[in-house]
Enzyme design. Structure first.
Site, PDB file in Angstrom:
ATOM      1  N   LYS A  78       0.844  -1.201   0.000  1.00  0.00           N
ATOM      2  CA  LYS A  78       0.000   0.000   0.000  1.00  0.00           C
ATOM      3  C   LYS A  78       0.878   1.250   0.000  1.00  0.00           C
ATOM      4  CE  LYS A  78      -3.925  -2.313   2.074  1.00  0.00           C
ATOM      5  NZ  LYS A  78      -4.568  -2.803   3.285  1.00  0.00           N
ATOM      6  N   GLN A 107      -4.864  -1.340   9.466  1.00  0.00           N
ATOM      7  CA  GLN A 107      -4.780  -2.694   8.893  1.00  0.00           C
ATOM      8  C   GLN A 107      -5.410  -3.723   9.839  1.00  0.00           C
ATOM      9  OE1 GLN A 107      -3.460  -3.465   5.740  1.00  0.00           O
ATOM     10  NE2 GLN A 107      -4.337  -5.450   6.167  1.00  0.00           N
ATOM     11  N   ASP A 165     -11.360   3.101   3.800  1.00  0.00           N
ATOM     12  CA  ASP A 165     -11.696   1.672   3.737  1.00  0.00           C
ATOM     13  C   ASP A 165     -13.215   1.476   3.671  1.00  0.00           C
ATOM     14  OD1 ASP A 165      -9.752  -0.254   3.487  1.00  0.00           O
ATOM     15  OD2 ASP A 165      -9.231  -0.275   5.617  1.00  0.00           O
TER      16      ASP A 165
END
Ligand code: NDP
Length: 289
Positions: free
Chosen positions: A54, A98, A121
């Protein structure tokens, strides 16, 4: 008939090129560089690989990337303080924590602490609510990537029967919402669903998000259906080598489906590209406030 292979790798590359132009335009027009903050707690090896990818892709596209790598024993208060600080940092437009988190940290509390305007997200309940009411929130990256891939083979999805196997908050549920918003008739299947093979056989669009290697057999697929295989499973061959497979028996499905994504190289690469797309969108929204 052999199905069209839908390349997530190729589509992700063209999406990244498009985002790169958007980043350059935003810098030129407003002097703003989209910034993404990635927070990783603990040393889970798979998470470390995802986070590295990422960061690499964020920087390659001209965005700013910062990361917080926190020890596994980080307390909830310490983690929430990091998120609070990122929420108020005007140079950060997207925040990603994460998952999975170490067991002592409640992911719901952590996600709900992220400013919904920076929740790239799309996991915050504010954005979940917007998705289910056709509002303009942030959509979780994997299902968003799947929708791009679907549209690459068929623009108008209205009236098609879509079966989504899996009901997680990350993939199955948001995927079902996106398909409903595209006017599909949607069935969500899960571990308690009865008669799964027949249900799958009735699907014009079949999305597999289960996490069980090659569970969906070739003869579960309706001839000509579009199959999106989200599953990523590592299996071991008799000689000890390992390889990645999806939730669908790809070789068998290839002979029956109309179009299908491979694993690897299907929805996987689209996920990070959509994260970058959401981060650019968050930065654009911050300047138009
Ligand atoms: P979860 O484990 O959170 O959810 C799996 C879902 O599958 C659950 O809803 C479960 O049902 C359902 N399920 C389990 N067994 C069966 C069965 N026998 N029949 C029907 N349904 C079943 O997984 P995720 O949604 O997070 O991930 C799914 C897969 O996608 C994994 O392989 C994961 O690695 C991959 N993935 C890939 C991503 C990408 O970037 N391409 C991103 C995220 C995930 P129930 O709710 O009843 O338990």
């Amino acid at each position: 008939m052999t199905a069209t292979r839908i390349s997530g790798t190729a589509h992700a590359e063209s999406l990244r090129a498009e985002i790169g132009l958007g980043v350059a335009n935003l810098k030129a027009s407003h002097g703003v560089t989209p910034g993404l903050a990635v927070v990783l707690v603990g040393e889970d090896p798979a998470s470390q690989v995802y986070v590295r990818n990422k960061i690499k892709q964020t920087e390659a596209i001209g965005m700013r990337s910062i990361h917080h790598l926190l020890p596994a024993e980080t307390s909830a208060a310490e983690l929430l303080a990091v998120i609070d600080q990122l929420n108020t940092d005007p140079t950060i437009h997207g925040i990603l924590v994460q998952l999975p988190l170490p067991a002592h940290l409640d992911p719901t509390v952590v996600i709900e602490t992220i400013d919904p305007a920076k929740d790239v997200d799309g996991f915050h309940t504010h954005n979940v609510g917007l998705l289910w009411t056709e509002g303009a929130g942030f959509v979780p990256c994997t299902p968003l990537g799947c929708l791009h891939l679907l549209h690459s083979v068929r623009r108008d999805l209205a009236g098609l029967h879509a079966v989504v196997v899996g009901r997680s908050n990350i993939v199955g549920r948001p995927m079902a919402a996106l398909l409903l918003n595209a006017s599909c008739t949607v069935t969500i299947a899960h571990s308690k669903t009865q008669g799964l093979p027949d249900l799958c056989r009735s699907a014009d669009i079949l999305v597999a998000a289960v996490g069980r290697p090659q569970m969906i057999q070739g003869d579960w697929i309706k001839p000509g259906a579009i199959v999106l295989d989200v599953g990523i499973n590592r299996i071991q061959a008799p000689n000890g080598t390992t390889r990645l497979v999806g939730d669908v028996d790809f070789e068998a499905a290839l002979a029956i489906a109309g179009a299908i994504t491979p694993v690897p190289g299907g929805p996987g690469p689209m996920t990070i590209a959509c994260l970058l797309a959401n981060t650019l969108e968050a930065a654009k929204r911050s300047v138009s406030k």
